[in-house]
Enzyme design. Structure first.
Site, PDB file in Angstrom:
ATOM      1  N   TYR A 150       0.871  -1.353  -0.006  1.00  0.00           N
ATOM      2  CA  TYR A 150      -0.110   0.115  -0.123  1.00  0.00           C
ATOM      3  C   TYR A 150       1.064   1.397  -0.215  1.00  0.00           C
ATOM      4  CZ  TYR A 150      -3.739   3.102   1.524  1.00  0.00           C
ATOM      5  OH  TYR A 150      -4.780   4.102   1.754  1.00  0.00           O
ATOM      6  N   VAL A 193     -12.522   2.073  13.137  1.00  0.00           N
ATOM      7  CA  VAL A 193     -13.797   2.737  13.526  1.00  0.00           C
ATOM      8  C   VAL A 193     -14.814   1.640  13.127  1.00  0.00           C
ATOM      9  CG1 VAL A 193     -15.663   4.385  12.605  1.00  0.00           C
ATOM     10  CG2 VAL A 193     -13.343   4.911  12.891  1.00  0.00           C
ATOM     11  N   PHE A 196     -14.796  -1.091  15.710  1.00  0.00           N
ATOM     12  CA  PHE A 196     -14.906  -0.690  17.439  1.00  0.00           C
ATOM     13  C   PHE A 196     -16.443  -0.616  17.366  1.00  0.00           C
ATOM     14  CE2 PHE A 196     -10.646   1.469  18.449  1.00  0.00           C
ATOM     15  CZ  PHE A 196     -10.139   0.219  18.406  1.00  0.00           C
TER      16      PHE A 196
END
Ligand code: NAD
Ligand code: UDP
Length: 319
Positions: A150, A193, A196
């Protein structure tokens, strides 16, 4: 303008399409759905100012209508090795999207004398030794590390963009995007995000990779898209950081999500899930974005998180 957006069925790409259409432009979305989803652009079907082409940007792009701008957002973006959408499980696809995909979209922009914007990343700084990170920092990247497919593809992408600008005078822009969150993040892409919020909504402990002292600065998607749009219309060719400069440790961030969702299950530490070279500290120096674009993030993280939590709640009920 007639604008091509690659990665249009993804999280950021779909919000970008919405914004460009709202500004009165005509958008051609392109995607191969490798990490995105048709659901993210379902609401645009039938819109006379939106067209969609299913295509892998790593292959030559044959497009014969006039384009005024090309925005290259197509690339896997999650570092999670436990997710099928994470780039550790899409290594060659990720390298190709950032290299061949960037060259193909640059060629198209050159042919059309169109504006060009490349979605780069804070990952070009690697695990940074300078803090916060200004655009002048060259980075600390392992070319053969677990994130290299990446990081190095994006670094190559930036070099390609500058070469097309210097050699062919393409009107290019490079956005170095820092961690962004919001509705339409994929439920299973494994980033902090989505993980969680879903764990919190299920009443489970939040999985902290490592000891949670590593930091990030989370930006709400609407702020990010505003910065991208301003950069597209600007005359700036060198990279510009776009993101939030409110830094938080991952543990503190997890606790905020637990508080907002009233989850009492706490956190659980999973050192075995840390991907090599997980950046210890990340926060953009936003001086260039502020001065060149008159832009800065505005959405408070608790407000952005509440909207995102509601999105995930609805998606999980439907699933
Ligand atoms: P995403 O996975 O939701 O979206 C990426 C989209 O690109 C997906 O719809 C995917 O199917 C498509 N795609 C991937 N390879 C393709 C190919 N070869 N041909 C056609 N389509 C392809 O991820 P995102 O978070 O929306 O990220 C979008 C872009 O922004 C990426 O380039 C990413 O590197 C960059 N970025 C995102 C963040 C972030 O926090 N969200 C941070 C830095 C950079
Ligand atoms: N992380 C975590 N638990 C998770 C997912 C991520 O503790 O379930 C950590 C991850 O190791 C990193 C940070 O949260 O330190 C942000 O990870 P993310 O995948 O969102 O993006 P990154 O910034 O690493 O590209």
């Amino acid at each position: 303008m007639h604008i091509l957006v690659t990665g249009a069925a993804g999280f950021l790409g779909s919000h970008l399409c919405d914004r460009l259409i709202a500004e009165g432009h005509t958008v051609i979305g392109m995607d191969n759905f490798i990490t995105g989803s048709p659901e993210n652009i379902e609401h645009l079907s039938g819109n006379p100012r939106f067209n969609f082409i299913e295509h892998d940007v790593s292959n030559f792009i044959s497009f014969h209508k006039k384009l005024d701008a090309v925005l290259h957002f197509a690339s896997p973006a999650s570092p999670n090795r436990n997710s099928p959408r994470g780039y550790p499980n899409l290594q060659i696809e990720t390298l190709k999207a950032g290299s061949l995909g960037t060259i193909n979209t640059l060629g198209l922009a050159r042919l059309n004398q169109a504006r060009y914007l490349f979605a780069s990343t804070s990952e070009v700084y690697g695990d940074p030794l300078e803090h916060p990170q200004p655009e002048s920092y060259w980075g600390h990247v392992d070319p053969v590390g677990e994130r290299s497919m990446y990081d190095e593809a994006k670094r190559f992408g930036e070099a390609a963009v500058m070469a097309y600008h210097r050699v062919h005078h393409v009107n290019t822009h490079i956005a170095r995007i820092f961690n962004t969150y919001g509705p339409r993040m994929s439920l299973d892409d494994g980033r902090a995000v989505p993980n969680f919020i879903q764990q919190a909504l299920r009443g489970e402990p939040l999985t902290i990779y490592g000891d949670g002292s590593q930091t990030r600065s989370f930006c709400y998607v609407d702020d990010l898209i505003e910065g991208i749009y301003r950069l597209l219309l600007s005359d700036e060719h060198l990279p510009v950081n776009i993101g939030s400069d409110t830094e938080t440790s991952i543990l503190e961030f997890a606790r905020t999500i637990n508080r907002l969702t009233e989850n009492e299950a706490g956190v659980i530490y999973q050192p075995e899930n840390v991907l090599g070279n997980d950046p210890r500290q990340r926060r953009p120096d936003l001086t260039r974005a502020r001065t060149l674009l008159g832009w800065e993030p505005k959405v408070d993280v608790e407000i952005g998180l509440r909207v995102t939590i509601e999105y995930f709640r609805q998606k999980m009920e439907l699933a």
